[in-house]
Design a protein around this motif. Sequence first.
Motif, PDB file in Angstrom:
ATOM      1  N   LEU A  84     110.919  16.895   7.066  1.00  0.00           N
ATOM      2  CA  LEU A  84     111.113  16.079   5.872  1.00  0.00           C
ATOM      3  C   LEU A  84     110.941  16.971   4.649  1.00  0.00           C
ATOM      4  O   LEU A  84     109.877  17.555   4.449  1.00  0.00           O
ATOM      5  CB  LEU A  84     110.084  14.941   5.833  1.00  0.00           C
ATOM      6  CG  LEU A  84     109.947  14.178   4.507  1.00  0.00           C
ATOM      7  CD1 LEU A  84     111.210  13.403   4.185  1.00  0.00           C
ATOM      8  CD2 LEU A  84     108.733  13.255   4.539  1.00  0.00           C
ATOM      9  N   CYS A  85     111.996  17.095   3.835  1.00  0.00           N
ATOM     10  CA  CYS A  85     111.908  17.835   2.571  1.00  0.00           C
ATOM     11  C   CYS A  85     112.032  16.833   1.433  1.00  0.00           C
ATOM     12  O   CYS A  85     112.789  15.867   1.518  1.00  0.00           O
ATOM     13  CB  CYS A  85     113.008  18.898   2.482  1.00  0.00           C
ATOM     14  SG  CYS A  85     112.829  20.232   3.698  1.00  0.00           S
ATOM     15  N   TYR A  86     111.313  17.066   0.348  1.00  0.00           N
ATOM     16  CA  TYR A  86     111.174  16.045  -0.683  1.00  0.00           C
ATOM     17  C   TYR A  86     110.941  16.672  -2.047  1.00  0.00           C
ATOM     18  O   TYR A  86     110.585  17.850  -2.181  1.00  0.00           O
ATOM     19  CB  TYR A  86     109.986  15.132  -0.345  1.00  0.00           C
ATOM     20  CG  TYR A  86     108.690  15.901  -0.219  1.00  0.00           C
ATOM     21  CD1 TYR A  86     107.902  16.179  -1.334  1.00  0.00           C
ATOM     22  CD2 TYR A  86     108.270  16.400   1.014  1.00  0.00           C
ATOM     23  CE1 TYR A  86     106.739  16.912  -1.221  1.00  0.00           C
ATOM     24  CE2 TYR A  86     107.108  17.132   1.136  1.00  0.00           C
ATOM     25  CZ  TYR A  86     106.343  17.384   0.012  1.00  0.00           C
ATOM     26  OH  TYR A  86     105.196  18.130   0.123  1.00  0.00           O
ATOM     27  N   ALA A  87     111.158  15.845  -3.076  1.00  0.00           N
ATOM     28  CA  ALA A  87     110.779  16.188  -4.441  1.00  0.00           C
ATOM     29  C   ALA A  87     109.754  15.168  -4.901  1.00  0.00           C
ATOM     30  O   ALA A  87     109.911  13.969  -4.644  1.00  0.00           O
ATOM     31  CB  ALA A  87     111.995  16.168  -5.361  1.00  0.00           C
ATOM     32  N   ARG A  88     108.703  15.646  -5.551  1.00  0.00           N
ATOM     33  CA  ARG A  88     107.671  14.751  -6.063  1.00  0.00           C
ATOM     34  C   ARG A  88     106.936  15.453  -7.197  1.00  0.00           C
ATOM     35  O   ARG A  88     106.894  16.694  -7.258  1.00  0.00           O
ATOM     36  CB  ARG A  88     106.677  14.337  -4.965  1.00  0.00           C
ATOM     37  CG  ARG A  88     105.884  15.484  -4.379  1.00  0.00           C
ATOM     38  CD  ARG A  88     104.931  15.015  -3.294  1.00  0.00           C
ATOM     39  NE  ARG A  88     103.918  14.135  -3.808  1.00  0.00           N
ATOM     40  CZ  ARG A  88     102.779  14.540  -4.380  1.00  0.00           C
ATOM     41  NH1 ARG A  88     102.533  15.842  -4.503  1.00  0.00           N
ATOM     42  NH2 ARG A  88     101.892  13.679  -4.817  1.00  0.00           N
ATOM     43  N   PRO A  89     106.344  14.692  -8.123  1.00  0.00           N
ATOM     44  CA  PRO A  89     105.588  15.316  -9.209  1.00  0.00           C
ATOM     45  C   PRO A  89     104.425  16.141  -8.661  1.00  0.00           C
ATOM     46  O   PRO A  89     103.755  15.734  -7.719  1.00  0.00           O
ATOM     47  CB  PRO A  89     105.071  14.107 -10.014  1.00  0.00           C
ATOM     48  CG  PRO A  89     106.004  12.990  -9.664  1.00  0.00           C
ATOM     49  CD  PRO A  89     106.394  13.226  -8.242  1.00  0.00           C
ATOM     50  N   GLY A  90     104.232  17.297  -9.240  1.00  0.00           N
ATOM     51  CA  GLY A  90     103.104  18.134  -8.862  1.00  0.00           C
ATOM     52  C   GLY A  90     103.377  19.117  -7.751  1.00  0.00           C
ATOM     53  O   GLY A  90     102.549  19.976  -7.465  1.00  0.00           O
ATOM     54  N   GLY A  91     104.516  19.023  -7.103  1.00  0.00           N
ATOM     55  CA  GLY A  91     104.822  19.974  -6.031  1.00  0.00           C
ATOM     56  C   GLY A  91     105.805  19.408  -5.025  1.00  0.00           C
ATOM     57  O   GLY A  91     105.503  18.430  -4.349  1.00  0.00           O
ATOM     58  N   ASP A 144     108.386  24.448  -4.683  1.00  0.00           N
ATOM     59  CA  ASP A 144     108.486  24.546  -6.143  1.00  0.00           C
ATOM     60  C   ASP A 144     107.538  23.529  -6.778  1.00  0.00           C
ATOM     61  O   ASP A 144     107.377  22.423  -6.255  1.00  0.00           O
ATOM     62  CB  ASP A 144     109.919  24.293  -6.623  1.00  0.00           C
ATOM     63  CG  ASP A 144     110.157  24.805  -8.032  1.00  0.00           C
ATOM     64  OD1 ASP A 144     110.554  25.974  -8.172  1.00  0.00           O
ATOM     65  OD2 ASP A 144     109.944  24.046  -8.986  1.00  0.00           O
ATOM     66  N   ARG A 145     106.928  23.909  -7.904  1.00  0.00           N
ATOM     67  CA  ARG A 145     105.984  23.020  -8.574  1.00  0.00           C
ATOM     68  C   ARG A 145     106.517  22.502  -9.908  1.00  0.00           C
ATOM     69  O   ARG A 145     105.809  21.781 -10.615  1.00  0.00           O
ATOM     70  CB  ARG A 145     104.645  23.722  -8.782  1.00  0.00           C
ATOM     71  CG  ARG A 145     103.955  24.062  -7.477  1.00  0.00           C
ATOM     72  CD  ARG A 145     102.519  24.515  -7.691  1.00  0.00           C
ATOM     73  NE  ARG A 145     101.895  24.857  -6.422  1.00  0.00           N
ATOM     74  CZ  ARG A 145     101.364  23.964  -5.585  1.00  0.00           C
ATOM     75  NH1 ARG A 145     101.397  22.674  -5.906  1.00  0.00           N
ATOM     76  NH2 ARG A 145     100.822  24.343  -4.443  1.00  0.00           N
ATOM     77  N   SER A 146     107.740  22.865 -10.280  1.00  0.00           N
ATOM     78  CA  SER A 146     108.327  22.319 -11.495  1.00  0.00           C
ATOM     79  C   SER A 146     109.038  21.010 -11.161  1.00  0.00           C
ATOM     80  O   SER A 146     108.994  20.536 -10.024  1.00  0.00           O
ATOM     81  CB  SER A 146     109.293  23.328 -12.117  1.00  0.00           C
ATOM     82  OG  SER A 146     110.358  23.608 -11.220  1.00  0.00           O
ATOM     83  N   ALA A 147     109.709  20.416 -12.145  1.00  0.00           N
ATOM     84  CA  ALA A 147     110.413  19.151 -11.929  1.00  0.00           C
ATOM     85  C   ALA A 147     111.698  19.399 -11.148  1.00  0.00           C
ATOM     86  O   ALA A 147     112.606  20.073 -11.638  1.00  0.00           O
ATOM     87  CB  ALA A 147     110.718  18.491 -13.267  1.00  0.00           C
ATOM     88  N   VAL A 148     111.790  18.877  -9.939  1.00  0.00           N
ATOM     89  CA  VAL A 148     112.961  19.050  -9.081  1.00  0.00           C
ATOM     90  C   VAL A 148     113.777  17.768  -9.089  1.00  0.00           C
ATOM     91  O   VAL A 148     113.231  16.671  -8.889  1.00  0.00           O
ATOM     92  CB  VAL A 148     112.537  19.409  -7.638  1.00  0.00           C
ATOM     93  CG1 VAL A 148     113.729  19.395  -6.693  1.00  0.00           C
ATOM     94  CG2 VAL A 148     111.868  20.782  -7.623  1.00  0.00           C
ATOM     95  N   ILE A 149     115.099  17.876  -9.316  1.00  0.00           N
ATOM     96  CA  ILE A 149     115.946  16.691  -9.446  1.00  0.00           C
ATOM     97  C   ILE A 149     116.949  16.553  -8.306  1.00  0.00           C
ATOM     98  O   ILE A 149     117.635  15.535  -8.215  1.00  0.00           O
ATOM     99  CB  ILE A 149     116.698  16.690 -10.797  1.00  0.00           C
ATOM    100  CG1 ILE A 149     117.568  17.953 -10.929  1.00  0.00           C
ATOM    101  CG2 ILE A 149     115.705  16.585 -11.945  1.00  0.00           C
ATOM    102  CD1 ILE A 149     118.432  17.958 -12.182  1.00  0.00           C
TER     103      ILE A 149
END
Length: 248
Positions: free
Chosen positions: A48-55, A109-114
């Motif tokens: 499972l790969c994901y984007a979320r705030p903070g990492g 990545d720890r920045s904002a990922v869209i």
Amino acid sequence: AATSAEGVAAPTKVHAGALPRSSEWWQGHMMSMNIRRVVALSLGRVVLCYARPGGSGCRFAVVGSEAAAAGASELVDEAAAAESRSSADIGHDPRLLPALFWRPPRVFDRSAVIRVEAERLTRDSFVVCFERNGSSGVGGGSACSLGIIRAGPGGEEELAPLTDPAETDADHLVAVQVLEAGRRFGVCHRDPNGQESRLGKALLCRWGEVHRTEDASGAGVAEHSMTWAAGSPLKVVLGTNPAVAESG
């Protein structure tokens, strides 16, 4: 909320405006994900790969792993489970597929990922590509990393730390396509200066090459890395005859 070294935020109580305290709910690691991509590496391995705030990152699970089930209590928030016993019972419903117990995450990545795209390379490897928000403090752009499944301490399989991100030097990530049995993959972006068609702007696609180096010590642990193929990206004009595609 406090965040661990691997980017897992402690469950956070979210208040619903002026509603009474009994209306609070818990926002855990899964609920805080903005984007999710699930990839089956084999019949028994899932990523499972994901984007979320903070990492943003990836997690790995083994289907039907008794050892994982035995240690699942480490990944469950006790207070949240006590307040939602009926929800926990769903995981034991015989009419549903067995629950997956995810290993700790590996952050890419720890920045904002869209945007996040992940694809299987082999039964023990995958590629994840992601696009950053151009308005974030780190800046925009996109990059790709490799994920490798290996034997961890005690013999249990685990997801190794992801390889360092390889920057694509482009924005507007569209798709990832695996080629040559996992030895190469293509990454396509919208061309900001490309020709407009009824399907959108043209794409620029480049190729990533996966390198596997066997361990000389005989321990059986191979090193993986990736490089971008030399040359200009392939330019593809959408909504036209394939013969119109040209090298940029």
